[in-house]
Design a protein around this motif. Structure first.
Motif, PDB file in Angstrom:
ATOM      1  N   ARG A 284       2.465   8.354  -3.077  1.00 48.12           N
ATOM      2  CA  ARG A 284       1.595   8.708  -2.471  1.00 48.12           C
ATOM      3  C   ARG A 284       2.235  10.364  -2.772  1.00 48.12           C
ATOM      4  NH1 ARG A 284      -2.333   6.125   0.245  1.00 48.12           N
ATOM      5  NH2 ARG A 284      -1.955   4.198   0.119  1.00 48.12           N
TER       6      ARG A 284
ATOM      7  N   ARG B  58      -0.536   4.783  -5.041  1.00 47.77           N
ATOM      8  CA  ARG B  58      -1.742   5.227  -4.138  1.00 47.77           C
ATOM      9  C   ARG B  58      -2.371   4.331  -5.477  1.00 47.77           C
ATOM     10  NH1 ARG B  58      -2.270   9.845  -6.826  1.00 47.77           N
ATOM     11  NH2 ARG B  58      -0.535  11.058  -6.976  1.00 47.77           N
TER      12      ARG B  58
ATOM     13  N   ARG C  76       0.803  -1.664   0.161  1.00 51.21           N
ATOM     14  CA  ARG C  76      -0.291   0.087  -0.154  1.00 51.21           C
ATOM     15  C   ARG C  76       0.883   1.290  -0.102  1.00 51.21           C
ATOM     16  NH1 ARG C  76      -5.178   0.994  -1.403  1.00 51.21           N
ATOM     17  NH2 ARG C  76      -6.420  -1.391  -1.393  1.00 51.21           N
TER      18      ARG C  76
END
Lengths: 135, 92
Positions: free
Chosen positions: B30, B12, B9
């Motif tokens: 991100r 994004r 994760r």
């Protein structure tokens, strides 16, 4: 406290922290200001009033206020309004090719036109000379 | 097994519509955190939230508000600070 000639510091916007003088009192919460800031209408809540007061007329001109600030050692620099620069338009290649063709076609016509104007000038100059002689 | 960046994760997911009408998933890095006021800690308005390579190409006037302490203090804190400064000078 709020009166014409009162020195202030602007506390909002891009002119914040700059000194100015109240020139005129307008309707509602607004006053006219000028000085280090731009000459403009301003809300009273956007001003921090100082104890200092200057004797000026109502709606005093920008140059008068400039002098007052100059006496205090604050120079006001005026920015010149920007003049519009005319840029040559970019044409597409296809249009450019067309223009070149038309120019080449026009050129011989233009030359004849010049000759005509020259001839006209020659005729136009002659009567002037005669006028001078008469005088 | 798919690539590591697709499983973690740290990237994004951005969904974009292609000209053909399909939606396609992109894995992008991100964005940095929002800018905060140095005085009160509120989120600053008018400060873009982009990666440095995008910030390079944004003009300076679009990166922060055009007022003193723009991009550092919020408007309220800036106002209080200037009032403090002017009053301190007038007392002297």
């Amino acid at each position: 406290m709020i009166s014409i000639g009162r020195m202030c510091v602007k506390i909002a916007g891009r002119d914040a922290g700059k000194k100015c003088i109240i020139i005129d009192i307008l309707e509602g919460p607004f006053v006219l200001i000028d000085g280090e800031t731009r000459r403009k209408r301003c809300n009273i809540s956007h001003l921090e009033l100082l104890e200092e007061k200057v004797e000026i007329k109502k709606n005093a001109s920008h140059e008068e206020i400039k002098e007052i600030f100059a006496k205090k050692g604050i120079t006001i620099t005026d920015t010149k309004p920007k003049q519009k620069t005319v840029r040559p338009k970019k044409l597409r290649r296809s249009k450019l090719a067309q223009e070149v063709k038309t120019e080449t076609a026009k050129k011989p016509a233009a030359k004849t036109a010049e000759k005509k104007t020259k001839a006209k000038k020659a005729t136009a100059e002659k009567p002037k000379k005669t006028v001078k002689k008469e005088e | 097994m798919v690539e590591g960046k697709k499983r973690s994760r740290t990237f994004r997911r951005v969904f974009k519509k292609t000209p053909g009408g399909n939606t396609r998933k992109y894995y992008l890095k991100r964005k940095p955190g929002k800018a905060h006021c140095a005085g009160c800690g509120d989120v600053l308005k008018g400060v873009p939230r982009e990666r440095p390579y995008k910030m390079q190409h944004i003009p300076k006037t679009k990166k922060r508000p055009e007022r003193p302490y723009g991009g550092v203090l919020c408007s309220k804190c800036m106002r209080n600070k200037i009032i403090e400064q002017t009053r301190a000078v007038s007392k002297q």
